[in-house]
Design an enzyme around this catalytic site. Structure first.
Site, mmCIF file in Angstrom:
data_model
loop_
_atom_site.group_PDB
_atom_site.id
_atom_site.type_symbol
_atom_site.label_atom_id
_atom_site.label_comp_id
_atom_site.label_asym_id
_atom_site.label_seq_id
_atom_site.Cartn_x
_atom_site.Cartn_y
_atom_site.Cartn_z
ATOM 1 N N SER A 98 2.939 5.088 -11.814
ATOM 2 C CA SER A 98 1.676 4.248 -11.633
ATOM 3 C C SER A 98 1.485 3.913 -10.226
ATOM 4 O O SER A 98 2.325 4.327 -9.417
ATOM 5 C CB SER A 98 1.656 2.857 -12.562
ATOM 6 O OG SER A 98 2.397 2.030 -12.160
ATOM 7 N N LYS A 99 0.333 3.259 -9.935
ATOM 8 C CA LYS A 99 -0.087 2.985 -8.589
ATOM 9 C C LYS A 99 1.087 2.404 -7.911
ATOM 10 O O LYS A 99 1.142 2.175 -6.736
ATOM 11 C CB LYS A 99 -1.362 2.541 -8.575
ATOM 12 C CG LYS A 99 -2.704 3.300 -8.817
ATOM 13 C CD LYS A 99 -3.862 2.694 -8.656
ATOM 14 C CE LYS A 99 -5.026 3.612 -9.125
ATOM 15 N NZ LYS A 99 -6.501 2.920 -9.046
ATOM 16 N N ARG A 100 1.659 1.522 -8.600
ATOM 17 C CA ARG A 100 2.917 0.424 -8.122
ATOM 18 C C ARG A 100 3.867 1.239 -7.486
ATOM 19 O O ARG A 100 4.447 0.810 -6.509
ATOM 20 C CB ARG A 100 3.346 -0.774 -8.912
ATOM 21 C CG ARG A 100 4.169 0.054 -10.098
ATOM 22 C CD ARG A 100 4.862 -1.260 -11.070
ATOM 23 N NE ARG A 100 5.655 -0.564 -11.961
ATOM 24 C CZ ARG A 100 5.214 -0.120 -13.199
ATOM 25 N NH1 ARG A 100 3.978 -0.247 -13.581
ATOM 26 N NH2 ARG A 100 6.035 0.359 -13.983
ATOM 27 N N HIS A 101 4.066 2.687 -7.879
ATOM 28 C CA HIS A 101 5.071 3.435 -7.405
ATOM 29 C C HIS A 101 4.701 3.948 -6.016
ATOM 30 O O HIS A 101 5.398 4.949 -5.514
ATOM 31 C CB HIS A 101 5.422 4.511 -8.241
ATOM 32 C CG HIS A 101 6.243 3.803 -9.487
ATOM 33 N ND1 HIS A 101 5.501 3.916 -10.763
ATOM 34 C CD2 HIS A 101 7.380 3.122 -9.625
ATOM 35 C CE1 HIS A 101 6.377 3.259 -11.555
ATOM 36 N NE2 HIS A 101 7.440 2.889 -11.102
ATOM 37 N N GLY A 102 3.312 3.978 -5.714
ATOM 38 C CA GLY A 102 2.859 4.396 -4.610
ATOM 39 C C GLY A 102 1.698 5.442 -4.874
ATOM 40 O O GLY A 102 1.094 5.368 -5.783
#
Length: 471
Positions: A238-242
């Site tokens: 997801s976006k939290r991983h970049g």
């Protein structure tokens, strides 16, 4: 053997992300490997969330990756008559029925199901009522109450589902709009899709879809459900991983060849081979070699692979690709011959096109800024004598070629007794502003006489000013 017909069917509710791109790639590779057909379908029946911007972003990402389609794009929003016809067929055959249960009644059914066995489900209240399908009623599929539906999954193996565990699911909402499980089956039948490779988050939808195929008297396609792409912490990417959108990687300077190579290796393998060209992927890809374990997205591995693909890409091609990144830094990179000479020196040192453009900056800058640590270490008074001697010889040099430049440095070494590093490192900082760069002779050759002389004079003035200040 029947020609493979496979498809990619994204919903246009956002950018094409890594997981969706891998699904598209696997289907595309299988179609290309077998000489089959790859279809693009846009599942845009969610009017509230579907946008043209997202549709265009999907096209843009697929085109950048080089995933082309043979048929389509087809839009579900334009296929309403086809869905209505299939609904009427099921209704007339007694395989679907109208339901007018209220929201309150449905909630009570869900609560009872949860209390009974932890499965919220519709209890079939309207199954045999014979209600007319009118505005305000939903249309439900009549699921067989006995038997087993077995999914022969090409990746996971056989998966069995008890029909009794499936409720009579809705195929048309109260406004008569069709639901996902229904439209996807009708579309795949109409388009002759006989192979479906998709994420394993769709596994629980598949028995419902298989029952619809049977009810519509159509042969089943071959299904293959691939494990999800996870982040380094083994949670869903997801976006939290970049960055997760494909176009974000394009803008970060990754090559499409590296991206499809890496996406293919996220869940598929061919021995120990890591580096694949596009043609090799097409030649070697088979569904049977898709793994059962989740793919872990690793930026370091992608970046390393990208560096390998940069090394394997012709300089002429890289020169064209890096130009927009140089322009983005404010440089005039329109001189193709100069740009190609610059790129050739940076290929072994670059991990991305962004990296390459940043490293190329000193070739284009009018006024080089010395990095503080590099200047402190190498632009010292001890460098004045050899730098002045080198400058005088370069100013007198007629043949401005690498071999002649090497001769000048050798002459300075002979006269001063210094080794090449003691001379070259201060010159490197003078010309590039940095302590690390391509070969010093390559740099001087490309920069040319005027830039080289001006930068050496600036460095000498810098050293002299620093020495005077120290005194």
């Amino acid at each position: 053997m029947e020609k493979v017909r496979t498809r990619f069917a994204p919903s246009p509710t956002g950018y094409l992300h890594v997981g969706g791109a891998r699904t598209a790639l696997f289907n595309w590779l299988w179609a290309r490997h077998t000489g089959g057909v790859f279809i693009l379908r846009i599942e845009d029946t969610d009017v509230a969330r579907s946008t043209q911007e997202s549709t265009d972003a999907i096209f843009e990402a697929m085109e950048w990756l080089g995933i082309d389609w043979d048929e389509g794009p087809f839009y579900q929003s334009r296929r309403g008559n086809l869905y209505r016809e299939a609904m009427d067929r099921l209704l007339a055959a007694g395989k679907a029925y109208a339901c007018d249960c209220s929201a309150e009644a449905l909630e009570k059914m869900r609560e009872r199901g949860m209390a009974l066995d932890g499965r919220p489900r519709y209890d079939g209240t309207c199954r045999e009522k014979g209600l007319e399908w009118t505005e305000g009623t939903v249309l439900r599929f009549k699921v067989p109450r006995i038997g087993v539906t077995v999914l022969p999954d090409q990746v996971k193996g056989d998966i069995a589902f008890q029909n009794a565990d499936l409720d009579d699911f809705i195929i048309a909402r109260s406004d008569r709009s069709p639901t996902y499980n229904f439209t996807v089956v009708v579309d795949d039948i109409d388009m002759g899709v006989n192979t479906i490779i998709r994420g394993d988050d769709h596994v629980m939808n598949t028995p419902k879809q298989m029952l619809l195929y049977q009810a519509l008297e159509s042969p089943l396609p071959a299904f293959g459900h691939v494990p999800m792409v996870l982040g380094p912490d083994r949670t869903r990417l997801s976006k939290r991983h970049g960055a997760t959108s494909v176009t974000a990687f394009r803008d970060m300077g990754y090559l499409p060849e590296a991206m499809i190579n890496y996406l293919a290796r996220l869940g598929w393998s061919h021995g120990d081979q890591e580096f694949f060209t596009r043609d090799e992927l097409i030649e070697k890809f088979t569904v049977e070699r898709i793994g059962k374990s989740a793919g872990i997205f690793d930026m370091e591995k992608l970046t390393s692979l990208n560096a390998d693909h940069i090394m394997a890409t012709p300089v002429e091609d890289l020169g064209a690709r890096v130009e927009p990144f140089l322009t983005g830094l404010g440089f005039d990179a329109s001189d193709t011959d100069y740009r190609l000479r610059v790129v050739e020196t940076l290929v072994p040192r670059s991990k991305t096109l962004v990296d390459m453009a940043a490293q190329a900056a000193f070739y284009y800058e009018e006024d080089v800024v010395f990095e503080e640590q590099a200047a402190k270490k190498f632009l010292r008074p001890v460098a004045l004598e050899p730098a002045r001697l080198l400058l005088s010889k370069l100013e007198a040099l007629q043949d401005w070629k690498e071999r002649a430049l090497e001769g000048v440095f050798q002459a300075v070494m002979d006269e001063t007794g210094l080794k090449l590093g003691k001379i070259a490192q201060p010159v490197r900082v003078a010309l590039t502003g940095r302590s690390a760069s391509p070969g010093i002779f390559e740099i001087i050759d490309i920069l040319g006489r005027e830039k080289t002389v001006l930068r050496l004079k600036k460095a000498l003035a810098f050293i002299e000013a620093r020495a005077a200040k120290a005194d």
